[in-house]
Design a protein around this motif. Structure first.
Motif, mmCIF file in Angstrom:
data_model
loop_
_atom_site.group_PDB
_atom_site.id
_atom_site.type_symbol
_atom_site.label_atom_id
_atom_site.label_comp_id
_atom_site.label_asym_id
_atom_site.label_seq_id
_atom_site.Cartn_x
_atom_site.Cartn_y
_atom_site.Cartn_z
ATOM 1 N N ALA A 31 0.836 -1.209 0.000
ATOM 2 C CA ALA A 31 0.000 0.000 0.000
ATOM 3 C C ALA A 31 0.870 1.257 0.000
ATOM 4 N N ILE A 32 1.988 1.210 0.715
ATOM 5 C CA ILE A 32 2.891 2.376 0.727
ATOM 6 C C ILE A 32 3.461 2.605 -0.667
ATOM 7 N N ARG A 33 3.875 1.513 -1.324
ATOM 8 C CA ARG A 33 4.402 1.657 -2.692
ATOM 9 C C ARG A 33 3.326 2.200 -3.632
ATOM 10 N N GLN A 34 2.103 1.667 -3.491
ATOM 11 C CA GLN A 34 1.009 2.126 -4.341
ATOM 12 C C GLN A 34 0.671 3.592 -4.096
ATOM 13 N N ALA A 35 0.863 4.058 -2.863
ATOM 14 C CA ALA A 35 0.581 5.461 -2.539
ATOM 15 C C ALA A 35 1.433 6.390 -3.389
ATOM 16 N N PHE A 36 2.684 5.993 -3.656
ATOM 17 C CA PHE A 36 3.566 6.804 -4.505
ATOM 18 C C PHE A 36 3.194 6.648 -5.980
ATOM 19 N N VAL A 37 2.820 5.408 -6.375
ATOM 20 C CA VAL A 37 2.428 5.167 -7.770
ATOM 21 C C VAL A 37 1.200 5.999 -8.133
ATOM 22 N N LYS A 38 0.270 6.110 -7.184
ATOM 23 C CA LYS A 38 -0.975 6.836 -7.422
ATOM 24 C C LYS A 38 -0.761 8.352 -7.518
ATOM 25 N N LEU A 39 0.462 8.850 -7.291
ATOM 26 C CA LEU A 39 0.736 10.282 -7.453
ATOM 27 C C LEU A 39 0.773 10.691 -8.917
ATOM 28 N N HIS A 40 0.701 9.718 -9.812
ATOM 29 C CA HIS A 40 0.675 10.034 -11.246
ATOM 30 C C HIS A 40 -0.529 10.938 -11.527
ATOM 31 N N PRO A 41 -0.316 12.001 -12.312
ATOM 32 C CA PRO A 41 -1.413 12.959 -12.555
ATOM 33 C C PRO A 41 -2.680 12.325 -13.114
ATOM 34 N N ARG A 42 -2.534 11.260 -13.920
ATOM 35 C CA ARG A 42 -3.717 10.610 -14.473
ATOM 36 C C ARG A 42 -4.551 9.968 -13.359
ATOM 37 N N GLN A 43 -3.863 9.433 -12.352
ATOM 38 C CA GLN A 43 -4.558 8.846 -11.211
ATOM 39 C C GLN A 43 -5.174 9.926 -10.334
ATOM 40 N N MET A 44 -4.428 10.985 -10.087
ATOM 41 C CA MET A 44 -4.894 12.048 -9.196
ATOM 42 C C MET A 44 -6.080 12.800 -9.791
ATOM 43 N N ALA A 45 -6.130 12.887 -11.134
ATOM 44 C CA ALA A 45 -7.205 13.640 -11.788
ATOM 45 C C ALA A 45 -8.576 13.008 -11.558
ATOM 46 N N LYS A 46 -8.614 11.732 -11.115
ATOM 47 C CA LYS A 46 -9.893 11.065 -10.858
ATOM 48 C C LYS A 46 -10.592 11.621 -9.619
ATOM 49 N N ASN A 47 -9.816 12.291 -8.775
ATOM 50 C CA ASN A 47 -10.359 12.854 -7.538
ATOM 51 C C ASN A 47 -10.139 14.368 -7.557
ATOM 52 N N PRO A 48 -11.152 15.166 -7.899
ATOM 53 C CA PRO A 48 -10.963 16.612 -8.059
ATOM 54 C C PRO A 48 -10.366 17.298 -6.827
ATOM 55 N N PHE B 160 -1.119 10.056 2.233
ATOM 56 C CA PHE B 160 -2.033 9.436 3.190
ATOM 57 C C PHE B 160 -3.358 9.072 2.518
ATOM 58 N N ALA B 161 -3.862 9.972 1.670
ATOM 59 C CA ALA B 161 -5.112 9.695 0.958
ATOM 60 C C ALA B 161 -4.939 8.507 0.008
ATOM 61 N N ASN B 162 -3.809 8.479 -0.722
ATOM 62 C CA ASN B 162 -3.535 7.356 -1.624
ATOM 63 C C ASN B 162 -3.341 6.058 -0.847
ATOM 64 N N PHE B 163 -2.713 6.163 0.326
ATOM 65 C CA PHE B 163 -2.483 4.983 1.166
ATOM 66 C C PHE B 163 -3.819 4.373 1.620
ATOM 67 N N ALA B 164 -4.772 5.234 1.996
ATOM 68 C CA ALA B 164 -6.083 4.749 2.435
ATOM 69 C C ALA B 164 -6.751 3.947 1.318
#
Length: 683
Positions: A20-37, A84-88
């Motif tokens: 989950a910690i590794r995924q939290a960093f992977v989810k920082l990709h702008p395409r992933q972040m754009a899903k949550n305004p 933290f949000a990505n980790f959750a």
């Protein structure tokens, strides 16, 4: 909720949090972040603050000492807010993926003994099997694909999927025992199975995809809340963008980093960061309850259900009705009734039919014809009768009393007054009366006994307090249905119900704007399951029922529908509670950052928390904003404790606990963080 304990398949959670910690960093990709305004705006703010850390004067001169340190601290705090949000979300997804890996270990590419058109057999890979193929599986072998038993009787170990260690008997011609699932194992005898699913489309494949979250789509409520949060974010963005001209006018210029800090404090980052985790965790709770949902929409719909449509037998009453007594009428003896009942039930393989045969044999009933020369007549929902066509052309029938009356009249027979008396006697006992006839003569009534499951009245009372109406469907007559309904405590009942009546009952409720849930297992339940907003099919039921429903109960427990309503409501309550808490949090953050921004023009007098400095106030508010997300992850995943209350009572409770609590807690936490930051000299 149902607290029945059972062995559950072990889910490997080793390394869950590391992944989950590794995924939290992977989810920082702008395409992933754009899903949550909401979090995307925080992501943009983090980038800007990072630039201002490297180039403090990028947008003009910056007042104050050491702006690079302050900007850097704000950048780090915002980055941790995102992580933290990505980790959750990653933890919630990880739990589903761990369960999917456990199920995937059950599914393997095995060899299957395919039955060819000429009757010979050939071993092929299970991936080569197609819908309609016939396969033969013997004791000790794994059933490679989903199918329907067409020949043989065998015990099947379904523990890999259901967690129930006791083998289940499978045989052809029964809604409750003919469906088999790929990945289960035969422990005795052998079966010939017709394949019902192509490769990749089987029940286990769908389970893996759904618990893994590969097909997860946002639910209507989740979409609505996301839109609301996006609108609030947009409004606050406009407010923050218009502040600099006013600040310049009062000669109190505000830096870009402070404006970003204010924006992050204003927008509902807490619920924005936990929203996906709450939805995924809701699906996971359903999966842990041994139910597979086709979508999060189905889970959420459970929480909005207004009406439960429940079958009587197996849901409200214990299992199947069993023959308790034969009641002679029309001058016939008890022995004669037993003989005719035995003849009428000879080919009836249902538990009720078998119990009639057992009771008749206990009374030494005899047949005066050869079984192989007779022909069985299956039960039909339209005729509401079953029976046997005898070798000499005679017809023996048993079924609903009014159906048997019609059968006898059609053959010129006469009705007897004792029949109605026996009918009412059994009905008033809460049992099901079946009349039995030979040609134009009614011989007697069979008393099928029903026993209401313990605790059903309390569970229906609980649903009533939540505003959920319960409707019992039964093929029984109105007198029996009324007795059972009153004893069980349901709100309404529909007697002598046909498959068409089930669909009509659901449509009538939906026409009033209500969401309806129902449970079923047979092919004749499939249309109603498809019509209902929430359809729960039994795993032991037919493939048609499972395909029509949007939920499948692996334990085949019809009362599970009541528990699913509780799980769905818990999901909605959790989302509402954390939204309330998140919005209430903003009050304290306003009192921390706004006085800090305008301390030079007298607004600093609003510093009611007595924060050490403007920079300390900003850092304390942002740090609290970041830390509250991981602090609430356990609550988001576990869910707010459910209580059977009405909507108004729940609203009052949420406002009191999560509204008032969410407004008070940040004042205390921000003050403590301010003291700590001032003590270490960061601001």
């Amino acid at each position: 909720m149902n607290t029945k304990k059972r062995h559950k398949p072990q889910v490997d959670t080793t390394g869950l949090y590391q992944r989950a910690i590794r995924q939290a960093f992977v989810k920082l990709h702008p395409r992933q972040m754009a899903k949550n305004p909401v979090m995307f705006l925080v992501w943009v703010g983090t980038l800007i603050c990072a630039l201002l850390t490297l180039f403090p004067a990028l947008f003009g001169p910056v007042p104050g000492e050491n702006p690079r340190l302050f900007n850097g601290l704000v950048t780090v705090i915002l980055l941790f807010t995102l992580l933290f949000a990505n980790f959750a979300e990653a933890v919630a997804e990880g739990r589903g993926k761990a369960q999917a890996d456990s199920l995937r270990a059950t599914k393997a590419d095995t060899k299957a003994c395919k039955v060819l058109d000429d009757g010979d057999t050939q071993f092929v890979s299970s991936t080569e099997l197609r819908q309609g193929d016939l396969i033969k599986v013997v004791a000790g072998e794994m059933i490679p694909v989903d199918g329907e038993v067409i020949d043989g009787v065998a015990s099947v170990d379904e523990s890999a999927i259901t967690g129930e260690s006791a083998p289940v008997l499978k045989e052809p011609g029964s809604d409750m025992a003919s469906s088999v699932t790929g990945g289960t194992r035969i422990v005795s005898d052998e079966l010939v199975i017709r394949v019902t699913a192509d490769p990749g489309k089987g029940f286990l494949d769908r389970m893996i995809a759904l618990v893994e979250g590969a097909q997860r789509t946002k639910t209507p409520n989740e979409i609505a809340l996301t839109v609301l949060l996006a609108v609030l974010t947009q409004v606050f963005l406009i407010v923050v963008v218009t502040l600099p001209p006013f600040a310049d006018y009062v000669q109190n210029p505000v830096g870009v980093v402070i404006l970003i800090a204010l924006l992050v404090a204003l927008i509902p980052t807490t619920i924005g960061g936990l929203l996906s985790a709450i939805g995924i965790a809701g699906m996971d709770r359903v999966a842990q309850f041994n139910v597979v949902a086709t979508s999060g929409r189905a889970v959420e719909a459970c929480g909005d259900v207004n009406t439960l449509v429940l079958d009587k037998t197996g849901t409200i009453t214990l299992g199947n009705r069993l023959a308790e007594e034969f009641i002679p009428v029309n001058g016939y003896s008890l022995q004669e009734v037993a003989n005719v009942a035995l003849a009428a039930s000879l080919f009836d393989q249902t538990p009720e039919g078998k119990s009639i045969v057992r009771l008749a044999e206990k009374m030494n009933a005899q047949l005066n014809f050869g079984r192989n020369a007779a022909e069985g007549v299956e039960f039909s929902a339209r005729t509401r009768m079953s029976g046997t066509n005898l070798p000499d052309g005679g017809e023996v029938r048993k079924g609903a009393v009014d159906a048997i009356k019609g059968f006898v009249r059609s053959r010129g027979g006469q009705l007897c007054p004792e029949l109605d008396a026996a009918y009412e006697s059994v009905s008033h006992l809460g049992g099901t009366p079946l009349a039995v006839a030979y040609e134009s003569e009614i011989y007697g009534v069979i008393y099928l006994k029903d026993i209401i499951k313990p605790g059903m009245r309390e569970r229906f009372d609980q649903l009533r307090r939540m505003g959920v109406r319960t409707v019992m469907l039964t093929g029984d007559n109105r007198i029996t249905a009324r007795v059972i309904a009153k004893e069980a405590g349901v709100d309404d009942f529909i007697a002598e119900a046909t498959p068409e009546d089930k669909i009509q009952a659901i449509k009538d409720e939906q026409a009033q704007g209500k969401l309806v849930a129902m449970t079923g297992d047979g092919t004749n339940d499939a249309p109603a399951l498809a019509q209902a907003n929430v359809g729960l099919a039994m795993n032991s039921g037919t493939q048609a029922a499972k395909e029509a429903a949007n939920m499948v109960d692996l334990d085949s427990d019809p009362t599970k529908l009541i528990d699913l309503v509780t799980i769905g409501k818990q999901l909605l309550i959790t989302r509402g509670a954390l939204t309330t808490f998140s919005l209430a949090n903003d009050i304290a953050k306003y009192f921390a950052i706004l006085p800090a921004m305008f301390a030079g023009v007298g607004i600093g007098s609003l510093n009611i928390m007595g924060l050490a400095s403007a920079q300390s106030a900003v850092l304390s508010a942002l740090l609290y904003n970041a830390l509250i997300i991981p602090a609430l992850i356990p609550l988001a995943l576990k869910g707010v404790k459910f209580r059977p209350l009405s909507a108004n009572q729940l609203l009052q409770r949420n406002i009191l606990i999560y509204g008032l609590g969410g407004a008070i807690a940040p004042f205390i936490a921000i003050k403590l963080l301010d003291v700590l930051i001032a003590a270490v000299g960061l601001a």
